[in-house]
Design a protein around this motif. Structure first.
Motif, PDB file in Angstrom:
ATOM      1  N   LEU A 306       0.832  -1.203   0.000  1.00  0.00           N
ATOM      2  CA  LEU A 306       0.000   0.000   0.000  1.00  0.00           C
ATOM      3  C   LEU A 306       0.870   1.258   0.000  1.00  0.00           C
ATOM      4  CD1 LEU A 306      -2.884   1.074   0.085  1.00  0.00           C
ATOM      5  CD2 LEU A 306      -2.798   0.952   2.584  1.00  0.00           C
ATOM      6  N   LEU A 307       1.918   1.248   0.811  1.00  0.00           N
ATOM      7  CA  LEU A 307       2.815   2.402   0.847  1.00  0.00           C
ATOM      8  C   LEU A 307       3.541   2.568  -0.489  1.00  0.00           C
ATOM      9  CD1 LEU A 307       3.987   4.717   2.518  1.00  0.00           C
ATOM     10  CD2 LEU A 307       5.775   3.150   3.312  1.00  0.00           C
ATOM     11  N   LEU A 308       3.892   1.456  -1.125  1.00  0.00           N
ATOM     12  CA  LEU A 308       4.551   1.530  -2.431  1.00  0.00           C
ATOM     13  C   LEU A 308       3.653   2.196  -3.469  1.00  0.00           C
ATOM     14  CD1 LEU A 308       6.307  -1.953  -2.763  1.00  0.00           C
ATOM     15  CD2 LEU A 308       7.399   0.262  -2.391  1.00  0.00           C
ATOM     16  N   LEU A 309       2.365   1.864  -3.449  1.00  0.00           N
ATOM     17  CA  LEU A 309       1.427   2.485  -4.387  1.00  0.00           C
ATOM     18  C   LEU A 309       1.407   4.000  -4.202  1.00  0.00           C
ATOM     19  CD1 LEU A 309      -1.612   0.021  -4.268  1.00  0.00           C
ATOM     20  CD2 LEU A 309      -0.029   0.384  -6.171  1.00  0.00           C
ATOM     21  N   PHE A 310       1.431   4.420  -2.953  1.00  0.00           N
ATOM     22  CA  PHE A 310       1.427   5.846  -2.643  1.00  0.00           C
ATOM     23  C   PHE A 310       2.706   6.513  -3.154  1.00  0.00           C
ATOM     24  CE2 PHE A 310       2.528   9.130   0.668  1.00  0.00           C
ATOM     25  CZ  PHE A 310       1.613  10.084   0.241  1.00  0.00           C
ATOM     26  N   MET A 311       3.849   5.910  -2.869  1.00  0.00           N
ATOM     27  CA  MET A 311       5.123   6.500  -3.273  1.00  0.00           C
ATOM     28  C   MET A 311       5.271   6.493  -4.794  1.00  0.00           C
ATOM     29  SD  MET A 311       7.478   4.804  -0.251  1.00  0.00           S
ATOM     30  CE  MET A 311       8.995   5.658  -0.661  1.00  0.00           C
ATOM     31  N   ARG A 312       4.806   5.426  -5.429  1.00  0.00           N
ATOM     32  CA  ARG A 312       4.863   5.361  -6.888  1.00  0.00           C
ATOM     33  C   ARG A 312       4.009   6.474  -7.507  1.00  0.00           C
ATOM     34  NH1 ARG A 312       5.944   0.841 -10.303  1.00  0.00           N
ATOM     35  NH2 ARG A 312       5.930  -0.494  -8.457  1.00  0.00           N
ATOM     36  N   SER A 313       2.846   6.721  -6.896  1.00  0.00           N
ATOM     37  CA  SER A 313       1.963   7.777  -7.387  1.00  0.00           C
ATOM     38  C   SER A 313       2.620   9.149  -7.255  1.00  0.00           C
ATOM     39  CB  SER A 313       0.639   7.751  -6.614  1.00  0.00           C
ATOM     40  OG  SER A 313      -0.194   8.820  -6.989  1.00  0.00           O
ATOM     41  N   LEU A 314       3.294   9.377  -6.136  1.00  0.00           N
ATOM     42  CA  LEU A 314       3.993  10.651  -5.942  1.00  0.00           C
ATOM     43  C   LEU A 314       5.021  10.888  -7.040  1.00  0.00           C
ATOM     44  CD1 LEU A 314       4.727  10.607  -2.083  1.00  0.00           C
ATOM     45  CD2 LEU A 314       2.831  11.713  -3.265  1.00  0.00           C
ATOM     46  N   ILE A 315       5.741   9.820  -7.394  1.00  0.00           N
ATOM     47  CA  ILE A 315       6.809   9.947  -8.388  1.00  0.00           C
ATOM     48  C   ILE A 315       6.227  10.110  -9.789  1.00  0.00           C
ATOM     49  CG2 ILE A 315       8.772   8.764  -9.440  1.00  0.00           C
ATOM     50  CD1 ILE A 315       9.153   7.368  -6.674  1.00  0.00           C
ATOM     51  N   ARG A 316       5.241   9.283 -10.119  1.00  0.00           N
ATOM     52  CA  ARG A 316       4.642   9.349 -11.459  1.00  0.00           C
ATOM     53  C   ARG A 316       4.018  10.709 -11.749  1.00  0.00           C
ATOM     54  NH1 ARG A 316       1.376   3.629 -11.984  1.00  0.00           N
ATOM     55  NH2 ARG A 316       2.975   2.443 -13.091  1.00  0.00           N
ATOM     56  N   LYS A 317       3.324  11.251 -10.756  1.00  0.00           N
ATOM     57  CA  LYS A 317       2.622  12.519 -10.944  1.00  0.00           C
ATOM     58  C   LYS A 317       3.509  13.724 -10.660  1.00  0.00           C
ATOM     59  CE  LYS A 317      -1.826  10.436  -9.697  1.00  0.00           C
ATOM     60  NZ  LYS A 317      -2.953  10.439  -8.722  1.00  0.00           N
ATOM     61  N   ALA A 318       4.770  13.461 -10.319  1.00  0.00           N
ATOM     62  CA  ALA A 318       5.727  14.539 -10.020  1.00  0.00           C
ATOM     63  C   ALA A 318       5.177  15.482  -8.953  1.00  0.00           C
ATOM     64  CB  ALA A 318       6.075  15.312 -11.289  1.00  0.00           C
ATOM     65  N   LEU A 319       4.563  14.907  -7.921  1.00  0.00           N
ATOM     66  CA  LEU A 319       4.001  15.720  -6.845  1.00  0.00           C
ATOM     67  C   LEU A 319       5.070  16.177  -5.861  1.00  0.00           C
ATOM     68  CD1 LEU A 319       0.724  13.700  -6.140  1.00  0.00           C
ATOM     69  CD2 LEU A 319       1.009  15.776  -7.507  1.00  0.00           C
ATOM     70  N   LEU A 320       6.188  15.464  -5.842  1.00  0.00           N
ATOM     71  CA  LEU A 320       7.314  15.838  -4.984  1.00  0.00           C
ATOM     72  C   LEU A 320       8.612  15.571  -5.739  1.00  0.00           C
ATOM     73  CD1 LEU A 320       6.538  14.349  -1.441  1.00  0.00           C
ATOM     74  CD2 LEU A 320       6.489  16.753  -2.094  1.00  0.00           C
ATOM     75  N   PRO A 321       9.662  16.324  -5.469  1.00  0.00           N
ATOM     76  CA  PRO A 321      10.964  15.987  -6.046  1.00  0.00           C
ATOM     77  C   PRO A 321      11.425  14.628  -5.513  1.00  0.00           C
ATOM     78  CG  PRO A 321      10.973  18.202  -5.088  1.00  0.00           C
ATOM     79  CD  PRO A 321       9.710  17.552  -4.641  1.00  0.00           C
ATOM     80  N   LEU A 322      11.958  13.809  -6.379  1.00  0.00           N
ATOM     81  CA  LEU A 322      12.380  12.467  -5.978  1.00  0.00           C
ATOM     82  C   LEU A 322      13.384  12.511  -4.833  1.00  0.00           C
ATOM     83  CD1 LEU A 322      12.153   9.444  -6.647  1.00  0.00           C
ATOM     84  CD2 LEU A 322      14.062   9.733  -8.230  1.00  0.00           C
ATOM     85  N   GLU A 323      14.271  13.512  -4.867  1.00  0.00           N
ATOM     86  CA  GLU A 323      15.308  13.571  -3.836  1.00  0.00           C
ATOM     87  C   GLU A 323      14.741  13.871  -2.444  1.00  0.00           C
ATOM     88  OE1 GLU A 323      15.294  17.515  -6.146  1.00  0.00           O
ATOM     89  OE2 GLU A 323      15.217  15.357  -6.585  1.00  0.00           O
ATOM     90  N   SER A 324      13.528  14.423  -2.389  1.00  0.00           N
ATOM     91  CA  SER A 324      12.960  14.772  -1.083  1.00  0.00           C
ATOM     92  C   SER A 324      12.563  13.541  -0.276  1.00  0.00           C
ATOM     93  CB  SER A 324      11.755  15.699  -1.260  1.00  0.00           C
ATOM     94  OG  SER A 324      10.682  15.019  -1.877  1.00  0.00           O
ATOM     95  N   ILE A 325      12.353  12.401  -0.954  1.00  0.00           N
ATOM     96  CA  ILE A 325      12.036  11.162  -0.235  1.00  0.00           C
ATOM     97  C   ILE A 325      13.059  10.068  -0.582  1.00  0.00           C
ATOM     98  CG2 ILE A 325       9.570  11.606   0.063  1.00  0.00           C
ATOM     99  CD1 ILE A 325       9.044   9.893  -2.418  1.00  0.00           C
ATOM    100  N   TYR A 326      14.261  10.485  -0.948  1.00  0.00           N
ATOM    101  CA  TYR A 326      15.291   9.536  -1.378  1.00  0.00           C
ATOM    102  C   TYR A 326      15.632   8.536  -0.270  1.00  0.00           C
ATOM    103  CZ  TYR A 326      19.869   7.736  -2.727  1.00  0.00           C
ATOM    104  OH  TYR A 326      20.921   6.910  -3.018  1.00  0.00           O
ATOM    105  N   PHE A 327      15.829   9.029   0.952  1.00  0.00           N
ATOM    106  CA  PHE A 327      16.223   8.135   2.043  1.00  0.00           C
ATOM    107  C   PHE A 327      15.094   7.174   2.402  1.00  0.00           C
ATOM    108  CE2 PHE A 327      19.067  11.810   2.662  1.00  0.00           C
ATOM    109  CZ  PHE A 327      20.281  11.142   2.601  1.00  0.00           C
ATOM    110  N   GLU A 328      13.852   7.630   2.293  1.00  0.00           N
ATOM    111  CA  GLU A 328      12.717   6.751   2.569  1.00  0.00           C
ATOM    112  C   GLU A 328      12.628   5.652   1.511  1.00  0.00           C
ATOM    113  OE1 GLU A 328      12.617  10.095   2.751  1.00  0.00           O
ATOM    114  OE2 GLU A 328      12.495  10.146   4.952  1.00  0.00           O
ATOM    115  N   ILE A 329      12.910   6.016   0.250  1.00  0.00           N
ATOM    116  CA  ILE A 329      12.921   5.021  -0.829  1.00  0.00           C
ATOM    117  C   ILE A 329      14.006   3.981  -0.571  1.00  0.00           C
ATOM    118  CG2 ILE A 329      13.435   4.681  -3.280  1.00  0.00           C
ATOM    119  CD1 ILE A 329      12.132   7.413  -3.806  1.00  0.00           C
ATOM    120  N   GLN A 330      15.195   4.448  -0.190  1.00  0.00           N
ATOM    121  CA  GLN A 330      16.293   3.523   0.088  1.00  0.00           C
ATOM    122  C   GLN A 330      15.945   2.584   1.237  1.00  0.00           C
ATOM    123  OE1 GLN A 330      19.345   3.158  -1.607  1.00  0.00           O
ATOM    124  NE2 GLN A 330      18.153   4.362  -3.070  1.00  0.00           N
ATOM    125  N   GLU A 331      15.320   3.125   2.268  1.00  0.00           N
ATOM    126  CA  GLU A 331      15.007   2.296   3.434  1.00  0.00           C
ATOM    127  C   GLU A 331      14.024   1.193   3.090  1.00  0.00           C
ATOM    128  OE1 GLU A 331      13.297   2.658   8.019  1.00  0.00           O
ATOM    129  OE2 GLU A 331      13.917   4.465   6.920  1.00  0.00           O
TER     130      GLU A 331
END
Length: 360
Positions: A306-331
């Protein structure tokens, strides 16, 4: 202390130039006080006493501007409201002794239909003065950032709010509620409903709708508490949809709230929740305050997806810069690499496309 005192003539003159910025007008006010006779110098008075003199001046000028509108009156009203807010901006809004003044000004002046089309002689109408003042108050209360007006002149604000009609929506009820909660106003009784009883699902939906409206109100009036609540929402589809809507509609930016830290903190909160969900019976850890409804590997996997769907949506729609959640993606990609969807998500982030291979 004279509770009926207003600004002196010299102070009023310093604040009455429609082409001088609010910042410059305040400097002129300081200069006027420095050159005033000691008996008339207000420089050493307290903040509340000066604020009271500003409010009394506003009341007197408002009454005069109704019958004799002028650019000088507009400037005096704008600069007095600006200074009144600046003097009291460190006081929490609900405890601000002048919150009722601003609320009542908006209620009293309403939303005047200021029209400029037919005016060609350079004069100003009383409705136009009211429009500028109301919009200034609304902007100050919602943004809590008076610096945005420091380099604006009353004439520029007139151009923005009257000629260009850059007005904003405003939920005055949230500020009235503050005054009710602090005992300044009597509480408004809740209207009784004569509608038939709703089903359990309808009730839950209505409760969530009411919560969303309340959250939007709190983001305006109590942003620190509201943001803390946002970053600790449960990991549910309704919460994720609400956060996505806030980003898509630029709601947070409109309230001068930086969205990236809010979302990053929420994802960190979700990661802590998922870690707790994966703990076996009897295991302990730094538990989140929320009650976990499900535990175990299967529940944890569903939460990760469920969290992946949310994060994928953020990236696809360019709602946030990717680098702003980079550490969360890595974790999430390292901690839950054993989940197929996590590996696909990592490929999506690193290569910019879906991982189409069916990984085992």
């Amino acid at each position: 202390m004279n509770t009926a005192a207003t600004l002196t003539r010299a102070e009023t003159h310093a604040l009455s130039d429609a082409d001088r910025t609010c910042e410059d007008a305040n400097r002129q006010l300081g200069s006027a006080r420095a050159h005033a006779p000691r008996d008339h110098n207000a420089a050493d008075t307290g903040i509340f006493e000066e604020s009271l003199r500003l409010k009394n001046t506003l009341d007197a000028c408002e009454a005069q501007a109704k019958f004799k509108p002028s650019w000088e009156a507009l400037a005096l009203l704008v600069n007095c409201e600006y200074r009144l807010y600046v003097l009291n901006q460190t006081t929490p809004l609900r405890n601000n002794p002048f919150l009722s003044h601003w609320v009542e000004a908006v209620q009293r002046l309403g939303t005047p239909t200021a029209q400029r089309d037919a005016k060609t002689d350079g004069s100003i109408l009383s409705d136009e003065i009211s429009t500028v003042r109301v919009e200034l108050i609304k902007a100050l209360l919602q943004s809590r950032n008076p610096s945005q007006f420091a380099r604006a002149s009353p004439r520029q604000l007139h151009s923005n709010y009257v000629e260009m009609r850059q007005t904003s929506l405003f939920n005055i009820r949230s500020y009235v509620r503050m005054l009710e909660e602090e005992g300044i106003y009597e509480r408004t009784p809740e209207p009784e409903s004569d509608s038939p009883k709703s089903t359990a699902s309808d009730t839950k939906l209505n409760e969530f709708q009411r919560w969303k409206l309340g959250m939007l109100s709190r983001l305006e009036t109590e942003p620190e508490h509201a943001v803390a609540e946002l970053t600790h929402l449960p990991l549910e589809l309704s919460s994720l949809d609400f956060l996505t809507t806030l980003l898509q509609e630029h709601t947070l930016q409109g309230l001068n709230i930086e969205p990236a830290p809010v979302i990053a903190d929420y994802i960190q909160h979700a990661l802590r929740m998922m870690e707790q969900m994966g703990r076996g019976p009897g295991e302990t850890g730094a538990a989140e305050p929320e009650v976990m409804l499900e535990t175990g590997r299967e529940a944890q996997t569903r939460a990760v997806k469920l969290l992946l769907l949310f994060m994928r949506s953020l990236i696809r729609k360019a709602l946030l810069p990717l680098e702003s959640i980079y550490f969360e993606i890595q974790e999430i990609c390292i901690r839950y690499v054993w989940i197929r969807e996590v590996r696909a998500f990592r490929a999506f982030v690193e290569e910019g496309h879906e991982e189409e291979r069916d990984e085992g």
